[in-house]
Scaffold this motif. Structure first.
Motif, PDB file in Angstrom:
ATOM      1  N   ASP A  88       0.827  -1.212   0.000  1.00  0.00           N
ATOM      2  CA  ASP A  88       0.000   0.000   0.000  1.00  0.00           C
ATOM      3  C   ASP A  88       0.863   1.266   0.000  1.00  0.00           C
ATOM      4  O   ASP A  88       0.536   2.240  -0.673  1.00  0.00           O
ATOM      5  CB  ASP A  88      -0.937   0.025   1.223  1.00  0.00           C
ATOM      6  N   ILE A  89       1.973   1.207   0.743  1.00  0.00           N
ATOM      7  CA  ILE A  89       2.870   2.377   0.792  1.00  0.00           C
ATOM      8  C   ILE A  89       3.462   2.613  -0.602  1.00  0.00           C
ATOM      9  O   ILE A  89       3.474   3.726  -1.121  1.00  0.00           O
ATOM     10  CB  ILE A  89       3.996   2.169   1.833  1.00  0.00           C
ATOM     11  N   ALA A  90       3.927   1.511  -1.219  1.00  0.00           N
ATOM     12  CA  ALA A  90       4.522   1.620  -2.561  1.00  0.00           C
ATOM     13  C   ALA A  90       3.498   2.166  -3.551  1.00  0.00           C
ATOM     14  O   ALA A  90       3.799   3.058  -4.352  1.00  0.00           O
ATOM     15  CB  ALA A  90       5.033   0.252  -3.011  1.00  0.00           C
ATOM     16  N   LYS A  91       2.278   1.658  -3.464  1.00  0.00           N
ATOM     17  CA  LYS A  91       1.228   2.110  -4.395  1.00  0.00           C
ATOM     18  C   LYS A  91       0.964   3.611  -4.207  1.00  0.00           C
ATOM     19  O   LYS A  91       0.823   4.351  -5.184  1.00  0.00           O
ATOM     20  CB  LYS A  91      -0.060   1.307  -4.139  1.00  0.00           C
ATOM     21  N   GLY A  92       0.938   4.053  -2.945  1.00  0.00           N
ATOM     22  CA  GLY A  92       0.705   5.474  -2.650  1.00  0.00           C
ATOM     23  C   GLY A  92       1.762   6.354  -3.316  1.00  0.00           C
ATOM     24  O   GLY A  92       1.447   7.378  -3.915  1.00  0.00           O
ATOM     25  N   LYS A  93       3.023   5.923  -3.248  1.00  0.00           N
ATOM     26  CA  LYS A  93       4.121   6.716  -3.827  1.00  0.00           C
ATOM     27  C   LYS A  93       3.966   6.791  -5.347  1.00  0.00           C
ATOM     28  O   LYS A  93       4.151   7.835  -5.959  1.00  0.00           O
ATOM     29  CB  LYS A  93       5.478   6.080  -3.514  1.00  0.00           C
ATOM     30  N   VAL A  94       3.631   5.645  -5.946  1.00  0.00           N
ATOM     31  CA  VAL A  94       3.508   5.604  -7.405  1.00  0.00           C
ATOM     32  C   VAL A  94       2.318   6.452  -7.859  1.00  0.00           C
ATOM     33  O   VAL A  94       2.412   7.215  -8.830  1.00  0.00           O
ATOM     34  CB  VAL A  94       3.344   4.133  -7.883  1.00  0.00           C
ATOM     35  N   GLU A  95       1.213   6.350  -7.129  1.00  0.00           N
ATOM     36  CA  GLU A  95       0.024   7.132  -7.512  1.00  0.00           C
ATOM     37  C   GLU A  95       0.298   8.631  -7.396  1.00  0.00           C
ATOM     38  O   GLU A  95      -0.122   9.413  -8.243  1.00  0.00           O
ATOM     39  CB  GLU A  95      -1.156   6.734  -6.611  1.00  0.00           C
ATOM     40  N   ARG A  96       1.009   8.995  -6.345  1.00  0.00           N
ATOM     41  CA  ARG A  96       1.302  10.409  -6.156  1.00  0.00           C
ATOM     42  C   ARG A  96       2.191  10.933  -7.287  1.00  0.00           C
ATOM     43  O   ARG A  96       1.970  12.016  -7.831  1.00  0.00           O
ATOM     44  CB  ARG A  96       1.997  10.596  -4.812  1.00  0.00           C
ATOM     45  N   PHE A  97       3.179  10.126  -7.643  1.00  0.00           N
ATOM     46  CA  PHE A  97       4.072  10.515  -8.739  1.00  0.00           C
ATOM     47  C   PHE A  97       3.273  10.705 -10.029  1.00  0.00           C
ATOM     48  O   PHE A  97       3.415  11.705 -10.731  1.00  0.00           O
ATOM     49  CB  PHE A  97       5.160   9.449  -8.935  1.00  0.00           C
ATOM     50  N   ALA A  98       2.411   9.711 -10.331  1.00  0.00           N
ATOM     51  CA  ALA A  98       1.634   9.757 -11.584  1.00  0.00           C
ATOM     52  C   ALA A  98       0.752  11.009 -11.607  1.00  0.00           C
ATOM     53  O   ALA A  98       0.627  11.674 -12.641  1.00  0.00           O
ATOM     54  CB  ALA A  98       0.793   8.493 -11.712  1.00  0.00           C
ATOM     55  N   LYS A  99       0.169  11.334 -10.457  1.00  0.00           N
ATOM     56  CA  LYS A  99      -0.715  12.502 -10.386  1.00  0.00           C
ATOM     57  C   LYS A  99       0.091  13.778 -10.612  1.00  0.00           C
ATOM     58  O   LYS A  99      -0.301  14.639 -11.406  1.00  0.00           O
ATOM     59  CB  LYS A  99      -1.396  12.524  -9.011  1.00  0.00           C
ATOM     60  N   GLU A 100       1.227  13.870  -9.923  1.00  0.00           N
ATOM     61  CA  GLU A 100       2.052  15.075 -10.055  1.00  0.00           C
ATOM     62  C   GLU A 100       2.541  15.285 -11.487  1.00  0.00           C
ATOM     63  O   GLU A 100       2.638  16.401 -11.961  1.00  0.00           O
ATOM     64  CB  GLU A 100       3.286  14.964  -9.150  1.00  0.00           C
ATOM     65  N   ARG A 101       2.867  14.171 -12.162  1.00  0.00           N
ATOM     66  CA  ARG A 101       3.393  14.283 -13.519  1.00  0.00           C
ATOM     67  C   ARG A 101       2.299  14.171 -14.567  1.00  0.00           C
ATOM     68  O   ARG A 101       2.573  14.171 -15.754  1.00  0.00           O
ATOM     69  CB  ARG A 101       4.451  13.182 -13.785  1.00  0.00           C
ATOM     70  N   ASN A 102       1.074  14.038 -14.099  1.00  0.00           N
ATOM     71  CA  ASN A 102      -0.059  13.910 -15.006  1.00  0.00           C
ATOM     72  C   ASN A 102       0.145  12.745 -15.990  1.00  0.00           C
ATOM     73  O   ASN A 102      -0.082  12.874 -17.192  1.00  0.00           O
ATOM     74  CB  ASN A 102      -0.228  15.231 -15.763  1.00  0.00           C
ATOM     75  N   ALA A 103       0.620  11.627 -15.453  1.00  0.00           N
ATOM     76  CA  ALA A 103       0.931  10.471 -16.299  1.00  0.00           C
ATOM     77  C   ALA A 103      -0.069   9.353 -16.027  1.00  0.00           C
ATOM     78  O   ALA A 103      -0.660   9.281 -14.948  1.00  0.00           O
ATOM     79  CB  ALA A 103       2.345   9.983 -15.983  1.00  0.00           C
ATOM     80  N   LYS A 104      -0.233   8.494 -17.033  1.00  0.00           N
ATOM     81  CA  LYS A 104      -1.187   7.395 -16.889  1.00  0.00           C
ATOM     82  C   LYS A 104      -0.565   6.229 -16.101  1.00  0.00           C
ATOM     83  O   LYS A 104       0.562   5.816 -16.380  1.00  0.00           O
ATOM     84  CB  LYS A 104      -1.618   6.904 -18.277  1.00  0.00           C
ATOM     85  N   LEU A 105      -1.330   5.722 -15.128  1.00  0.00           N
ATOM     86  CA  LEU A 105      -0.845   4.597 -14.322  1.00  0.00           C
ATOM     87  C   LEU A 105      -1.859   3.458 -14.378  1.00  0.00           C
ATOM     88  O   LEU A 105      -3.057   3.671 -14.189  1.00  0.00           O
ATOM     89  CB  LEU A 105      -0.668   5.042 -12.860  1.00  0.00           C
ATOM     90  N   ILE A 106      -1.376   2.253 -14.654  1.00  0.00           N
ATOM     91  CA  ILE A 106      -2.229   1.065 -14.619  1.00  0.00           C
ATOM     92  C   ILE A 106      -1.846   0.281 -13.358  1.00  0.00           C
ATOM     93  O   ILE A 106      -0.649   0.135 -13.059  1.00  0.00           O
ATOM     94  CB  ILE A 106      -1.999   0.170 -15.865  1.00  0.00           C
ATOM     95  N   VAL A 107      -2.862  -0.199 -12.620  1.00  0.00           N
ATOM     96  CA  VAL A 107      -2.559  -0.985 -11.410  1.00  0.00           C
ATOM     97  C   VAL A 107      -3.172  -2.373 -11.557  1.00  0.00           C
ATOM     98  O   VAL A 107      -4.342  -2.506 -11.924  1.00  0.00           O
ATOM     99  CB  VAL A 107      -3.128  -0.300 -10.143  1.00  0.00           C
ATOM    100  N   VAL A 108      -2.362  -3.401 -11.308  1.00  0.00           N
ATOM    101  CA  VAL A 108      -2.879  -4.773 -11.259  1.00  0.00           C
ATOM    102  C   VAL A 108      -2.799  -5.205  -9.801  1.00  0.00           C
ATOM    103  O   VAL A 108      -1.751  -5.042  -9.169  1.00  0.00           O
ATOM    104  CB  VAL A 108      -2.014  -5.738 -12.115  1.00  0.00           C
ATOM    105  N   ASN A 109      -3.904  -5.720  -9.260  1.00  0.00           N
ATOM    106  CA  ASN A 109      -3.879  -6.155  -7.869  1.00  0.00           C
ATOM    107  C   ASN A 109      -3.884  -7.687  -7.816  1.00  0.00           C
ATOM    108  O   ASN A 109      -4.808  -8.328  -8.293  1.00  0.00           O
ATOM    109  CB  ASN A 109      -5.101  -5.588  -7.134  1.00  0.00           C
ATOM    110  N   LEU A 110      -2.831  -8.250  -7.239  1.00  0.00           N
ATOM    111  CA  LEU A 110      -2.721  -9.717  -7.228  1.00  0.00           C
ATOM    112  C   LEU A 110      -3.806 -10.376  -6.375  1.00  0.00           C
ATOM    113  O   LEU A 110      -4.107 -11.554  -6.568  1.00  0.00           O
ATOM    114  CB  LEU A 110      -1.332 -10.163  -6.765  1.00  0.00           C
ATOM    115  N   LYS A 111      -4.414  -9.600  -5.462  1.00  0.00           N
ATOM    116  CA  LYS A 111      -5.532 -10.165  -4.698  1.00  0.00           C
ATOM    117  C   LYS A 111      -6.682 -10.446  -5.653  1.00  0.00           C
ATOM    118  O   LYS A 111      -7.323 -11.497  -5.579  1.00  0.00           O
ATOM    119  CB  LYS A 111      -5.990  -9.180  -3.622  1.00  0.00           C
ATOM    120  N   ASP A 112      -6.950  -9.510  -6.557  1.00  0.00           N
ATOM    121  CA  ASP A 112      -8.025  -9.712  -7.546  1.00  0.00           C
ATOM    122  C   ASP A 112      -7.708 -10.874  -8.477  1.00  0.00           C
ATOM    123  O   ASP A 112      -8.604 -11.491  -9.045  1.00  0.00           O
ATOM    124  CB  ASP A 112      -8.230  -8.448  -8.403  1.00  0.00           C
TER     125      ASP A 112
END
Ligand code: Q46
Ligand code: ZN
Length: 294
Positions: A88-112
């Motif tokens: 969750d911490i790692a995901k938070g960092k990546v999401e924040r980066f993507a938002k700041e840079r206005n970049a597209k992020l795809i997330v795959v959740n292994l639980k799903d």
């Protein structure tokens, strides 16, 4: 010490390049090294759709940042491993980066997907990291192909490549040596894979991430053992210290002298997984086996 480029006060000394740089010139140097790798190994062009495998760590976020700054069309893919107190911490960092840079992020959740890493760990007697690595590579490839990307870029730096090469040579792991390359071309069912940071060291990447103020995850995965590669990196750094430039010479020498010979004798994987079509040595790939399709 003066910057070799602009003669201002230098902040970073790079013995292997026989150079010292101020902050701006270091960033210029770093981007230039990445560009050199992209161009000399024909990794991709501005027309290509690039998928960057991001973990939230320093290397992958550095890679994504450089590619965006250089004007490449680069989206991110994060695989949520389901590891408590880490993913969750790692995901938070990546999401924040993507938002700041206005970049597209795809997330795959292994639980799903029914295979979060802690569950996989319970089910197997093997070291979980090798399965985790296989699972991540599987989804990077699958998502990349499905979403129409031209190439998958990973954040492996020169130290990662050199320590892996060193280990593969020490144990003469021929099947791994064949695959060790900054570029793996696309094949049926396999996306082209590239390592644009292959010319920059871990130290240079850390300096870049620091100068750019990148906010990356700096806690280790609780399952990380990494002892062997860390040990090789330590020894290689000692050699580098007494003989600057050895790491890059060793790596470039391998690519120039040994790799072409190995490629000639390479045996291609012909089998495809009968469930999902992913290249595999057996009938069913390891991810489909983990999902219980056998
Ligand atoms: S995430 Fe996965 Fe690493 Fe954690 S379980 Fe091992 S391989 S250490 S890069
Ligand atoms: Zn300068």
């Amino acid at each position: 010490m003066k910057c070799v480029r602009c003669k201002k006060q230098a902040e970073v000394e790079l013995k292997s390049h026989n150079a010292a740089f101020c902050r701006d010139c270091f960033l210029y140097f770093f981007e230039n090294q990445v560009l050199k790798a992209i161009k000399s190994f024909r990794m991709f062009t501005k027309k290509d759709k690039i998928l960057v495998a991001v973990s939230g760590g320093k290397d992958s976020l550095t890679l994504w940042n450089v590619l965006l700054d250089l004007g490449y069309n680069a989206d991110g893919l994060f695989v949520h491993l389901g590891i408590e107190g880490f993913s969750d911490i790692a995901k938070g960092k990546v999401e924040r980066f993507a938002k700041e840079r206005n970049a597209k992020l795809i997330v795959v959740n292994l639980k799903d997907e029914g295979i979060p890493i802690p569950e996989v760990k319970k089910k197997t007697r093997r070291v979980v990291c090798s399965l985790c690595g296989q699972i991540k590579r599987y989804y990077f490839n699958m998502v990349g192909l499905k979403e129409g990307y031209d190439v998958l870029a990973t954040g492996h730096n020169l130290d990662d490549e050199v320590s892996r090469l060193f280990s593969n040579v020490l144990h003469w792991k021929m099947e791994y040596l064949v695959d060790q390359s900054p570029v793996l071309p696309s094949e049926e069912g396999l996306l082209k894979k590239v390592k644009p940071l292959c010319r920059v060291t871990e130290y240079e990447t850390s300096v870049y991430a620091f100068f750019k103020g990148l906010d990356f995850v700096d806690i280790e995965c609780p399952y990380s053992k990494g002892a062997t590669f860390t040990m090789y990196k330590k020894h290689l750094n000692q050699i580098e210290f007494s003989s600057p430039g050895t790491k890059i010479d060793f790596y470039q020498g391998f690519l120039k002298n040994l790799k072409p010979i190995l490629e000639k004798r390479e045996e291609k994987i012909k089998n495809r997984c009968k469930i999902c079509g992913y290249p595999t040595f057996s009938d069913v790939c390891s991810v489909c086996r983990l999902k219980g399709y056998t």
